[in-house]
Design a protein around this motif. Structure first.
Motif: not given
Length: 214
Positions: A18-47
């Motif tokens: 009952n709510s439309a798709p949203a592109m942005a994350l909830d602000p509480a989730v989207a906030h990060a004090s520092t930006t790290a590198a994107v996590p490396a690919v592992t065997a757990a990833d779907r490739v």
């Protein structure tokens, strides 16, 4: 905010989409004090693509994001033909559930619980059926269609969704995305570098020089 995968039966008991798709994350989730590198690919990833492809493209997407569905339905076929099928690129799919988060997380869980070689079949089904599910306002058939191509029974999927390891893995993926500065879906990284535009042209502009340099 914690994204929690509900059991399939619990989700089907909710009053639809009952709510439309949203592109942005909830602000509480989207906030990060520092930006790290994107996590490396592992065997757990779907490739999708060859493990030794010279270029790695990481996509963060949500099964309830209309922009993600458009990319999967309209752009991915061309991208696959040009880069994945030719062995130039491996595409890594990572989940970043957007509103309604419980529905998106459950869809992600169904795909994760599929047989190992069926993840992208389920992902395709979910992305292809997203618009109809939202128009109908009911996730039941949408989920069932995903399960039908999963290589698992409904009982197996429901049992898998109740496994805490599934929600923990999804949460870890979300946290990795947030740490890397991802604030919306779909988001793409080419060999670890963020590409601001998810058009085929923008991705090609980032990928082609890497291929020519080899």
């Amino acid at each position: 905010m914690t994204f929690r995968i509900l059991s399939l039966l619990s989700v089907l008991a909710i009053a639809g989409l009952n709510s439309a798709p949203a592109m942005a994350l909830d602000p509480a989730v989207a906030h990060a004090s520092t930006t790290a590198a994107v996590p490396a690919v592992t065997a757990a990833d779907r490739v999708l693509g060859r493990a030794d492809a010279p270029v790695t493209v990481i996509e963060y997407a949500s099964f309830t994001c209309s922009h993600c569905a458009h990319w999967a339905n309209e752009t991915l076929p061309q991208f696959k033909t040009r880069y994945i099928d030719t062995g130039k690129v491996r595409l890594v799919f990572r989940d970043l559930p957007t509103a309604p988060a419980q529905i998106a997380a459950t869809a992600a869980g169904i795909a994760r619980c599929a047989a190992p070689d069926r993840f992208f079949d389920v992902a395709h089904s979910l992305m292809a059926g997203q618009a109809a599910a939202f128009e109908k306002g009911d996730a039941h058939d949408w989920f069932m269609n995903g399960i039908a191509v999963s290589g698992r029974s409904q009982d197996q999927i429901e049992t898998c969704l109740k496994d805490p390891a599934v929600s923990q893995a999804l949460q870890a993926e979300v946290e990795g995305a947030v740490a890397a500065g991802v604030t919306g879906t779909p988001s793409f990284f080419v060999n670890g570098k963020r590409v601001g535009d998810h058009s085929l042209e923008a991705l090609s502009a980032a990928i082609d020089p890497l291929i020519r340099a080899r």
